[in-house]
Design a protein around this motif. Structure first.
Motif, PDB file in Angstrom:
ATOM      1  N   GLU A 108       0.860  -1.180   0.000  1.00 56.71           N
ATOM      2  CA  GLU A 108       0.000   0.000   0.000  1.00 56.71           C
ATOM      3  C   GLU A 108       0.899   1.233   0.000  1.00 56.71           C
ATOM      4  O   GLU A 108       1.831   1.342   0.794  1.00 56.71           O
ATOM      5  CB  GLU A 108      -0.897   0.006   1.249  1.00 56.71           C
ATOM      6  CG  GLU A 108      -1.857  -1.160   1.336  1.00 56.71           C
ATOM      7  CD  GLU A 108      -2.941  -1.108   0.269  1.00 56.71           C
ATOM      8  OE1 GLU A 108      -3.280   0.003  -0.194  1.00 56.71           O
ATOM      9  OE2 GLU A 108      -3.421  -2.184  -0.108  1.00 56.71           O
ATOM     10  N   GLU A 109       0.594   2.123  -0.886  1.00 58.13           N
ATOM     11  CA  GLU A 109       1.418   3.324  -0.982  1.00 58.13           C
ATOM     12  C   GLU A 109       1.237   4.225   0.238  1.00 58.13           C
ATOM     13  O   GLU A 109       2.193   4.765   0.777  1.00 58.13           O
ATOM     14  CB  GLU A 109       1.081   4.077  -2.263  1.00 58.13           C
ATOM     15  CG  GLU A 109       1.565   3.353  -3.506  1.00 58.13           C
ATOM     16  CD  GLU A 109       1.304   4.146  -4.769  1.00 58.13           C
ATOM     17  OE1 GLU A 109       1.147   5.383  -4.690  1.00 58.13           O
ATOM     18  OE2 GLU A 109       1.266   3.524  -5.826  1.00 58.13           O
ATOM     19  N   ASN A 110       0.004   4.414   0.653  1.00 54.94           N
ATOM     20  CA  ASN A 110      -0.268   5.267   1.810  1.00 54.94           C
ATOM     21  C   ASN A 110      -0.726   4.386   2.974  1.00 54.94           C
ATOM     22  O   ASN A 110      -1.894   4.377   3.353  1.00 54.94           O
ATOM     23  CB  ASN A 110      -1.352   6.307   1.477  1.00 54.94           C
ATOM     24  CG  ASN A 110      -0.922   7.193   0.334  1.00 54.94           C
ATOM     25  OD1 ASN A 110       0.241   7.575   0.248  1.00 54.94           O
ATOM     26  ND2 ASN A 110      -1.853   7.526  -0.544  1.00 54.94           N
ATOM     27  N   TYR A 111       0.203   3.644   3.512  1.00 56.72           N
ATOM     28  CA  TYR A 111      -0.122   2.682   4.566  1.00 56.72           C
ATOM     29  C   TYR A 111      -0.392   3.398   5.884  1.00 56.72           C
ATOM     30  O   TYR A 111       0.345   4.294   6.282  1.00 56.72           O
ATOM     31  CB  TYR A 111       1.041   1.699   4.754  1.00 56.72           C
ATOM     32  CG  TYR A 111       0.817   0.708   5.861  1.00 56.72           C
ATOM     33  CD1 TYR A 111      -0.055  -0.357   5.695  1.00 56.72           C
ATOM     34  CD2 TYR A 111       1.468   0.852   7.073  1.00 56.72           C
ATOM     35  CE1 TYR A 111      -0.273  -1.259   6.714  1.00 56.72           C
ATOM     36  CE2 TYR A 111       1.263  -0.052   8.111  1.00 56.72           C
ATOM     37  CZ  TYR A 111       0.389  -1.103   7.913  1.00 56.72           C
ATOM     38  OH  TYR A 111       0.179  -1.995   8.926  1.00 56.72           O
ATOM     39  N   VAL A 112      -1.488   2.994   6.533  1.00 53.79           N
ATOM     40  CA  VAL A 112      -1.840   3.541   7.834  1.00 53.79           C
ATOM     41  C   VAL A 112      -1.908   2.363   8.810  1.00 53.79           C
ATOM     42  O   VAL A 112      -2.635   1.393   8.566  1.00 53.79           O
ATOM     43  CB  VAL A 112      -3.205   4.263   7.795  1.00 53.79           C
ATOM     44  CG1 VAL A 112      -3.587   4.767   9.175  1.00 53.79           C
ATOM     45  CG2 VAL A 112      -3.179   5.380   6.779  1.00 53.79           C
ATOM     46  N   LYS A 113      -1.150   2.481   9.892  1.00 51.00           N
ATOM     47  CA  LYS A 113      -1.117   1.391  10.862  1.00 51.00           C
ATOM     48  C   LYS A 113      -2.481   1.269  11.541  1.00 51.00           C
ATOM     49  O   LYS A 113      -3.071   2.257  11.950  1.00 51.00           O
ATOM     50  CB  LYS A 113      -0.032   1.657  11.906  1.00 51.00           C
ATOM     51  CG  LYS A 113       0.133   0.524  12.877  1.00 51.00           C
ATOM     52  CD  LYS A 113       1.214   0.818  13.888  1.00 51.00           C
ATOM     53  CE  LYS A 113       1.303  -0.320  14.880  1.00 51.00           C
ATOM     54  NZ  LYS A 113       2.269  -0.061  15.926  1.00 51.00           N
ATOM     55  N   GLY A 114      -2.965   0.010  11.666  1.00 48.64           N
ATOM     56  CA  GLY A 114      -4.240  -0.233  12.318  1.00 48.64           C
ATOM     57  C   GLY A 114      -5.398  -0.330  11.351  1.00 48.64           C
ATOM     58  O   GLY A 114      -6.464  -0.838  11.713  1.00 48.64           O
ATOM     59  N   ARG A 115      -5.223   0.141  10.137  1.00 48.47           N
ATOM     60  CA  ARG A 115      -6.297   0.066   9.161  1.00 48.47           C
ATOM     61  C   ARG A 115      -6.252  -1.287   8.470  1.00 48.47           C
ATOM     62  O   ARG A 115      -5.183  -1.824   8.189  1.00 48.47           O
ATOM     63  CB  ARG A 115      -6.132   1.188   8.128  1.00 48.47           C
ATOM     64  CG  ARG A 115      -7.255   1.220   7.124  1.00 48.47           C
ATOM     65  CD  ARG A 115      -7.144   2.394   6.202  1.00 48.47           C
ATOM     66  NE  ARG A 115      -8.127   2.249   5.150  1.00 48.47           N
ATOM     67  CZ  ARG A 115      -8.024   2.756   3.961  1.00 48.47           C
ATOM     68  NH1 ARG A 115      -6.972   3.495   3.665  1.00 48.47           N
ATOM     69  NH2 ARG A 115      -8.941   2.575   3.065  1.00 48.47           N
ATOM     70  N   ASP A 116      -7.436  -1.870   8.206  1.00 47.34           N
ATOM     71  CA  ASP A 116      -7.522  -3.186   7.572  1.00 47.34           C
ATOM     72  C   ASP A 116      -7.678  -2.992   6.065  1.00 47.34           C
ATOM     73  O   ASP A 116      -8.632  -2.384   5.603  1.00 47.34           O
ATOM     74  CB  ASP A 116      -8.730  -3.953   8.136  1.00 47.34           C
ATOM     75  CG  ASP A 116      -8.642  -5.436   7.841  1.00 47.34           C
ATOM     76  OD1 ASP A 116      -7.730  -5.829   7.095  1.00 47.34           O
ATOM     77  OD2 ASP A 116      -9.469  -6.197   8.372  1.00 47.34           O
ATOM     78  N   TYR A 117      -6.735  -3.567   5.295  1.00 47.56           N
ATOM     79  CA  TYR A 117      -6.740  -3.416   3.844  1.00 47.56           C
ATOM     80  C   TYR A 117      -7.299  -4.650   3.133  1.00 47.56           C
ATOM     81  O   TYR A 117      -7.054  -4.840   1.956  1.00 47.56           O
ATOM     82  CB  TYR A 117      -5.325  -3.134   3.341  1.00 47.56           C
ATOM     83  CG  TYR A 117      -4.834  -1.767   3.729  1.00 47.56           C
ATOM     84  CD1 TYR A 117      -5.213  -0.646   2.997  1.00 47.56           C
ATOM     85  CD2 TYR A 117      -4.014  -1.591   4.827  1.00 47.56           C
ATOM     86  CE1 TYR A 117      -4.775   0.610   3.357  1.00 47.56           C
ATOM     87  CE2 TYR A 117      -3.576  -0.340   5.196  1.00 47.56           C
ATOM     88  CZ  TYR A 117      -3.958   0.763   4.448  1.00 47.56           C
ATOM     89  OH  TYR A 117      -3.542   2.006   4.807  1.00 47.56           O
TER      90      TYR A 117
END
Length: 197
Positions: A108-117
């Motif tokens: 993921e280019e804009n990875y956010v910790k805690g978010r489910d992809y």
């Protein structure tokens, strides 16, 4: 072992008396009954069958013995044929090799910790609900522990107050009894020793 034993016995005794040959043929019938279930029956008894054919062709053979040997040869031949029909040729199995499951990593280019992809929304929602349920269960357990600690402290305080009151009552009762005893011994209550002046 059986083959060589029978082979030697037949060649050794076929020139001698017919009774010895009858004993050998009967022994051979017993071996046939014992080993007829083996898959290697043809390999064991095929050489003996050839020898028996040669013995049957002898000219100076009693007819009863000839018939007995023919019966044994037919029995051996029938069992050999049966085993040959049951045999199947060896074959190599043709199996396709099982492919190794390969997973391409997802970046993921804009990875956010805690978010489910996860692309499966239902599965992601279930995981989210499970996490939330676990968090709530931990919070409830923490609150129960706090309540238990509070109740234990309150009970300890009440127990210590009761203990303090009990010791105070005991102390007052003991002091009163000591005063009474002192007064009785000193003669202030009437009985007891009188004071010397």
């Amino acid at each position: 072992m059986v083959c060589s034993l029978i082979y030697n016995l037949i060649w050794f005794f076929y020139d001698y008396r017919a009774s010895v040959l009858v004993a050998v043929v009967e022994t051979l019938q017993g071996y046939i009954k014992v080993y007829e279930g083996l898959s290697s029956f043809p390999e064991i008894f095929a050489p003996i069958l050839r020898i028996l054919f040669e013995i049957v062709e002898q000219k100076n053979m009693p007819n009863a013995l000839r018939d007995k040997i023919k019966d044994v040869t037919e029995l051996i031949k029938a069992n050999i044929d049966k085993h040959h029909t049951l045999r199947r040729p060896l074959q190599m199995r043709k199996q396709k090799p099982v492919a190794i499951k390969l997973l391409n990593p997802k970046f993921e280019e804009n990875y956010v910790k805690g978010r489910d992809y996860d692309p499966d929304r239902e599965r992601a929602e279930m995981r989210k609900l499970k996490r939330q349920l676990k968090r709530e269960a931990k919070g409830a357990a923490r609150e129960l522990r706090k309540d238990n600690y509070f109740l234990l402290e309150v009970k300890d305080k009440e127990r210590s107050l009761l203990e303090k009151e009990r010791t105070e009552k005991y102390g007052r009762a003991k002091a009163f009894l000591q005063e009474q005893e002192h007064a009785f011994k000193s003669g202030q209550l009437g009985k007891g020793r009188k004071r010397r002046r």
